[in-house]
Design an enzyme around this catalytic site. Structure first.
Site, PDB file in Angstrom:
ATOM      1  N   LYS A 175      37.265  37.267  28.485  1.00 50.82           N
ATOM      2  CA  LYS A 175      36.825  35.981  29.033  1.00 50.82           C
ATOM      3  C   LYS A 175      36.650  36.116  30.541  1.00 50.82           C
ATOM      4  O   LYS A 175      37.631  36.259  31.276  1.00 50.82           O
ATOM      5  CB  LYS A 175      37.889  34.902  28.764  1.00 50.82           C
ATOM      6  CG  LYS A 175      37.422  33.525  29.181  1.00 50.82           C
ATOM      7  CD  LYS A 175      38.549  32.546  29.383  1.00 50.82           C
ATOM      8  CE  LYS A 175      39.033  32.468  30.798  1.00 50.82           C
ATOM      9  NZ  LYS A 175      38.034  32.053  31.799  1.00 50.82           N
ATOM     10  N   GLY A 226      44.974  36.996  37.735  1.00 56.63           N
ATOM     11  CA  GLY A 226      44.630  35.736  38.398  1.00 56.63           C
ATOM     12  C   GLY A 226      45.766  35.272  39.281  1.00 56.63           C
ATOM     13  O   GLY A 226      46.577  36.079  39.742  1.00 56.63           O
ATOM     14  N   SER A 227      45.824  33.968  39.480  1.00 52.17           N
ATOM     15  CA  SER A 227      46.804  33.426  40.423  1.00 52.17           C
ATOM     16  C   SER A 227      48.190  33.327  39.773  1.00 52.17           C
ATOM     17  O   SER A 227      48.322  33.319  38.540  1.00 52.17           O
ATOM     18  CB  SER A 227      46.349  32.046  40.889  1.00 52.17           C
ATOM     19  OG  SER A 227      46.278  31.190  39.770  1.00 52.17           O
ATOM     20  N   ALA A 229      50.179  30.722  39.802  1.00 47.08           N
ATOM     21  CA  ALA A 229      50.348  29.445  39.098  1.00 47.08           C
ATOM     22  C   ALA A 229      49.773  29.546  37.681  1.00 47.08           C
ATOM     23  O   ALA A 229      50.423  29.141  36.704  1.00 47.08           O
ATOM     24  CB  ALA A 229      49.648  28.332  39.872  1.00 47.08           C
ATOM     25  N   THR A 230      48.581  30.122  37.541  1.00 47.64           N
ATOM     26  CA  THR A 230      47.990  30.237  36.209  1.00 47.64           C
ATOM     27  C   THR A 230      48.771  31.247  35.380  1.00 47.64           C
ATOM     28  O   THR A 230      48.969  31.051  34.177  1.00 47.64           O
ATOM     29  CB  THR A 230      46.504  30.649  36.291  1.00 47.64           C
ATOM     30  OG1 THR A 230      45.844  29.826  37.235  1.00 47.64           O
ATOM     31  CG2 THR A 230      45.810  30.523  34.962  1.00 47.64           C
ATOM     32  N   GLY A 231      49.228  32.319  36.010  1.00 43.82           N
ATOM     33  CA  GLY A 231      50.018  33.336  35.293  1.00 43.82           C
ATOM     34  C   GLY A 231      51.237  32.722  34.614  1.00 43.82           C
ATOM     35  O   GLY A 231      51.581  33.077  33.480  1.00 43.82           O
ATOM     36  N   GLU A 248      48.820  40.251  36.058  1.00 40.65           N
ATOM     37  CA  GLU A 248      48.513  40.801  37.397  1.00 40.65           C
ATOM     38  C   GLU A 248      48.200  39.608  38.285  1.00 40.65           C
ATOM     39  O   GLU A 248      47.146  38.997  38.135  1.00 40.65           O
ATOM     40  CB  GLU A 248      47.288  41.730  37.323  1.00 40.65           C
ATOM     41  CG  GLU A 248      47.493  42.978  36.513  1.00 40.65           C
ATOM     42  CD  GLU A 248      48.483  43.927  37.161  1.00 40.65           C
ATOM     43  OE1 GLU A 248      48.765  43.794  38.366  1.00 40.65           O
ATOM     44  OE2 GLU A 248      48.996  44.796  36.443  1.00 40.65           O
ATOM     45  N   CYS A 282      43.512  40.907  45.911  1.00 43.06           N
ATOM     46  CA  CYS A 282      44.940  40.647  45.714  1.00 43.06           C
ATOM     47  C   CYS A 282      45.803  41.502  46.634  1.00 43.06           C
ATOM     48  O   CYS A 282      46.802  41.043  47.161  1.00 43.06           O
ATOM     49  CB  CYS A 282      45.308  40.871  44.250  1.00 43.06           C
ATOM     50  SG  CYS A 282      44.725  42.456  43.616  1.00 43.06           S
ATOM     51  N   GLU A 382      49.506  33.009  50.287  1.00 43.23           N
ATOM     52  CA  GLU A 382      48.349  33.914  50.220  1.00 43.23           C
ATOM     53  C   GLU A 382      47.098  33.093  50.549  1.00 43.23           C
ATOM     54  O   GLU A 382      46.724  32.207  49.777  1.00 43.23           O
ATOM     55  CB  GLU A 382      48.236  34.466  48.793  1.00 43.23           C
ATOM     56  CG  GLU A 382      47.047  35.359  48.567  1.00 43.23           C
ATOM     57  CD  GLU A 382      46.802  35.684  47.077  1.00 43.23           C
ATOM     58  OE1 GLU A 382      47.038  34.812  46.214  1.00 43.23           O
ATOM     59  OE2 GLU A 382      46.372  36.812  46.794  1.00 43.23           O
TER      60      GLU A 382
HETATM   61  P1  NAD Z   1      42.884  31.835  38.434  1.00 41.05           P
HETATM   62  O1  NAD Z   1      44.306  31.977  38.053  1.00 41.05           O
HETATM   63  O2  NAD Z   1      42.393  30.521  38.894  1.00 41.05           O
HETATM   64  O3  NAD Z   1      41.922  32.257  37.234  1.00 41.05           O
HETATM   65  C1  NAD Z   1      41.989  33.511  36.621  1.00 41.05           C
HETATM   66  C2  NAD Z   1      41.406  33.418  35.226  1.00 41.05           C
HETATM   67  O4  NAD Z   1      42.254  32.591  34.421  1.00 41.05           O
HETATM   68  C3  NAD Z   1      40.018  32.791  35.140  1.00 41.05           C
HETATM   69  O5  NAD Z   1      39.279  33.496  34.169  1.00 41.05           O
HETATM   70  C4  NAD Z   1      40.308  31.377  34.670  1.00 41.05           C
HETATM   71  O6  NAD Z   1      39.234  30.793  33.975  1.00 41.05           O
HETATM   72  C5  NAD Z   1      41.480  31.598  33.743  1.00 41.05           C
HETATM   73  N1  NAD Z   1      42.365  30.446  33.530  1.00 41.05           N
HETATM   74  C6  NAD Z   1      42.504  29.341  34.302  1.00 41.05           C
HETATM   75  N2  NAD Z   1      43.461  28.532  33.785  1.00 41.05           N
HETATM   76  C7  NAD Z   1      43.924  29.148  32.677  1.00 41.05           C
HETATM   77  C8  NAD Z   1      44.941  28.819  31.708  1.00 41.05           C
HETATM   78  N3  NAD Z   1      45.672  27.707  31.808  1.00 41.05           N
HETATM   79  N4  NAD Z   1      45.164  29.675  30.698  1.00 41.05           N
HETATM   80  C9  NAD Z   1      44.465  30.840  30.607  1.00 41.05           C
HETATM   81  N5  NAD Z   1      43.495  31.192  31.480  1.00 41.05           N
HETATM   82  C10 NAD Z   1      43.231  30.361  32.506  1.00 41.05           C
HETATM   83  O7  NAD Z   1      42.661  32.982  39.537  1.00 41.05           O
HETATM   84  P2  NAD Z   1      41.363  33.253  40.385  1.00 41.05           P
HETATM   85  O8  NAD Z   1      41.286  32.145  41.399  1.00 41.05           O
HETATM   86  O9  NAD Z   1      40.217  33.534  39.496  1.00 41.05           O
HETATM   87  O10 NAD Z   1      41.749  34.615  41.124  1.00 41.05           O
HETATM   88  C11 NAD Z   1      42.375  34.662  42.368  1.00 41.05           C
HETATM   89  C12 NAD Z   1      43.852  35.002  42.233  1.00 41.05           C
HETATM   90  O11 NAD Z   1      43.996  36.170  41.443  1.00 41.05           O
HETATM   91  C13 NAD Z   1      44.509  35.340  43.558  1.00 41.05           C
HETATM   92  O12 NAD Z   1      45.794  34.761  43.604  1.00 41.05           O
HETATM   93  C14 NAD Z   1      44.621  36.847  43.537  1.00 41.05           C
HETATM   94  O13 NAD Z   1      45.635  37.382  44.364  1.00 41.05           O
HETATM   95  C15 NAD Z   1      44.851  37.107  42.090  1.00 41.05           C
HETATM   96  N6  NAD Z   1      44.440  38.464  41.734  1.00 41.05           N
HETATM   97  C16 NAD Z   1      45.390  39.344  41.332  1.00 41.05           C
HETATM   98  C17 NAD Z   1      45.049  40.646  41.034  1.00 41.05           C
HETATM   99  C18 NAD Z   1      46.072  41.644  40.558  1.00 41.05           C
HETATM  100  O14 NAD Z   1      45.669  42.616  39.962  1.00 41.05           O
HETATM  101  N7  NAD Z   1      47.340  41.447  40.770  1.00 41.05           N
HETATM  102  C19 NAD Z   1      43.722  41.048  41.140  1.00 41.05           C
HETATM  103  C20 NAD Z   1      42.768  40.124  41.548  1.00 41.05           C
HETATM  104  C21 NAD Z   1      43.148  38.823  41.827  1.00 41.05           C
END
Ligand code: NAD
Length: 482
Positions: A175, A226-227, A229-231, A248, A282, A382
């Site tokens: 996705k 992702g972020s 909070a979402t993680g 991640e 990140c 961040e």
């Molecule tokens: P995000 O958490 O907003 O979204 C990430 C993904 O999750 C998107 O595909 C989104 O559609 C999906 N998503 C949103 N809500 C969800 C839910 N409730 N359940 C399941 N999936 C959901 O993050 P972003 O804004 O796309 O990315 C930026 C963040 O990601 C930054 O905090 C960055 O540091 C982090 N990041 C981490 C790494 C790593 O490898 N550690 C790499 C790149 C980015």
């Protein structure tokens, strides 16, 4: 394999090697121009159910397919991406905003990563081998894996999940982020003529698709980037079905610059690694701790280097751009809010930065904040934008404590000519990746992930591939009870 994709058309989601159109479509925008891009599908829950059903069927055969055959198809996939990379790189810049050179780097890495994963076989380990019995630790694929990908490195971070999942015998549903669906859908399209049906599928959808995946009873594992909070939401949702997951998440990396560095050599690298991709990576230098003996000189040189070399602009049409537009409106508002804090909080600017209100895209010029209080937002949060604090330090123990003080622990670095001291300090930093005299180095054979709230589990490397496996202890007694 030699087929060319058309970057302008998106006939449907990729389910069981077919384009499956959806009743609703949506589009994302080019963040450099605010112009709409192409229409893409919006998956329904039924689309997800269908993909999961096909994946489950495909898993029966794919999990039993020999490693060599899986590797061959992964290599063919790498070749297909390479054959299309020029078009895809431009598409990547249009949807993500990163300058074309950086998109080119992302594709170079993507192809290299896939080819490396195709050589990485997880073998049985023999724990005991006697006349009586042999005990193996074996690794079996988990099953149907879901990959949820962010918008900052949609291709490399996507392929960094697809490769390890498929090579270990899993099937995979990806996705993309709704902000950057285009290149990821094209990856699915390229995979259609390479992998057996149901092995690799891509669903583009709205905000509800991620939660449907994490709560789906027939998806066995989620790999999420992702972020933070979402993680946490992903982990909570996975708990209901006790799905395996890898997270991640975000980071707020400290870079510690010692007093003995060769400033001319390390400053360009540190500065570039603070602003690359407009700060939307990140693992960048997001808190730069500079020893007090060189602080003023470092600050002034960093400002001069940034003014001269860190150009802001549309990296599709302008050369030598480092800072492209911020990727989306939501992120733009967040970074703008951080810039608004500069005046409100009375932070001193070494470099002012500037939001380019006069242009259509989401452009923000770099800002360097001069020694703000340790508990200020620009240090503890961040920013994910082109704004970075410089902080003064004088004592090794104290700077390590400050570097380790946050709930994040993705990356960290120490810069010094004294390699023994630097390594000693590096070993005391709590982060998943720690560098001496570098930052942000990654490689497909090196595990990458976060400590503390920056993540759970690792990606890449043998360790990362094992996250897509279940460990099985196999006891073979050499007696037959005849
Ligand atoms: P995000 O958490 O907003 O979204 C990430 C993904 O999750 C998107 O595909 C989104 O559609 C999906 N998503 C949103 N809500 C969800 C839910 N409730 N359940 C399941 N999936 C959901 O993050 P972003 O804004 O796309 O990315 C930026 C963040 O990601 C930054 O905090 C960055 O540091 C982090 N990041 C981490 C790494 C790593 O490898 N550690 C790499 C790149 C980015």
């Amino acid at each position: 394999m030699g087929s060319k994709v058309d970057a302008k058309t998106y006939p449907g989601n990729i389910i069981n090697n077919q384009f499956v159109p959806t009743a609703k479509t949506r589009h994302s925008i080019d963040p450099a121009t605010d112009e709409p891009l192409y229409e893409v599908p919006v998956a329904t829950k039924e689309d997800l159910d269908a993909a999961v059903k096909h994946a489950r069927t495909a898993f029966k055969t794919w999990s039993q397919t020999p490693f060599e055959e899986r590797a061959k198809l992964l290599l063919a996939f790498a070749d297909a991406i390479e054959a299309n990379r020029e078009d895809l790189e431009r598409l990547q810049t249009m949807e993500q905003g990163k300058p074309l050179q950086l998109a080119q780097l992302e594709f170079t890495m993507t192809v290299q990563w896939l080819r490396a994963f195709a050589t990485m076989q997880i073998k049985d380990e023999v724990l005991e081998d006697t006349e009586e019995r042999t005990i193996y630790q074996t690794y079996t694929p988990i099953g149907v894996c879901g990959g949820i990908v962010p918008w900052n490195w949609p291709v490399l971070l996507g392929v960094g999940k697809i490769g390890p999942a498929l090579i270990t015998g899993n099937v995979f549903i990806m996705k993309p982020s709704p902000f950057t669906p285009y290149c990821d859908l094209k990856l699915g399209e390229l995979g259609m003529s390479i992998f057996p049906p149901g092995v690799f599928q891509v669903l583009s959808g709205n905000d509800d698709l991620g939660p449907w995946m994490t709560s789906h009873p027939d998806i066995d594992m989620i790999s999420f980037t992702g972020s933070i909070a979402t993680g946490k939401r992903v982990a909570a949702s996975c708990a209901n079905t006790l799905k395996r997951y890898v997270l991640e998440l975000g980071g707020n990396d400290a870079a510690i610059v010692c007093e003995d560095v060769d400033m001319d050599k390390c400053l360009p690298k540190i500065t570039t690694l603070a602003f690359l991709n407009s700060g939307q990576i990140c693992m960048l230098a997001k808190r730069i701790y500079v020893h007090e003996a060189i602080y003023e000189r470092f600050r002034d040189a960093m400002v001069a280097f940034t003014r001269e070399n860190i150009k802001t602009g549309n990296g599709l049409v302008e050369k030598d751009v480092v800072v492209g537009p911020v990727q989306n409106k939501m992120q733009f508002e967040l970074v703008k809010d951080m810039y608004a804090q500069i005046e409100q909080q009375g932070w001193k600017c070494a470099l002012e930065g500037r939001v380019r209100h006069e242009e259509k895209g989401y452009f923000i010029e770099p800002a360097i904040i001069d020694n703000p209080p340790e508990d200020s937002r620009i240090v503890v949060e961040e920013p994910f934008g082109p704004i970075v604090p410089l902080l003064k330090w004088s004592d090794d123990d104290n700077v390590l404590e400050r570097a380790n003080a946050l709930r994040t622990g993705l990356g960290a670095s120490v810069w010094s000519k004294d390699l023994e001291r630097a390594e000693r300090m590096a070993r005391r930093l709590s982060a998943g990746s720690v560098w001496v005299n570098s930052h942000f180095d990654v490689a497909p054979h090196v595990p990458f992930g976060g400590h503390k709230e920056s993540g759970i589990g690792m990606e890449w490397g043998v360790e990362g591939l094992k996250q897509y496996c279940l460990t099985k202890s196999l006891w073979v007694w050499k007696r037959t009870f005849d």
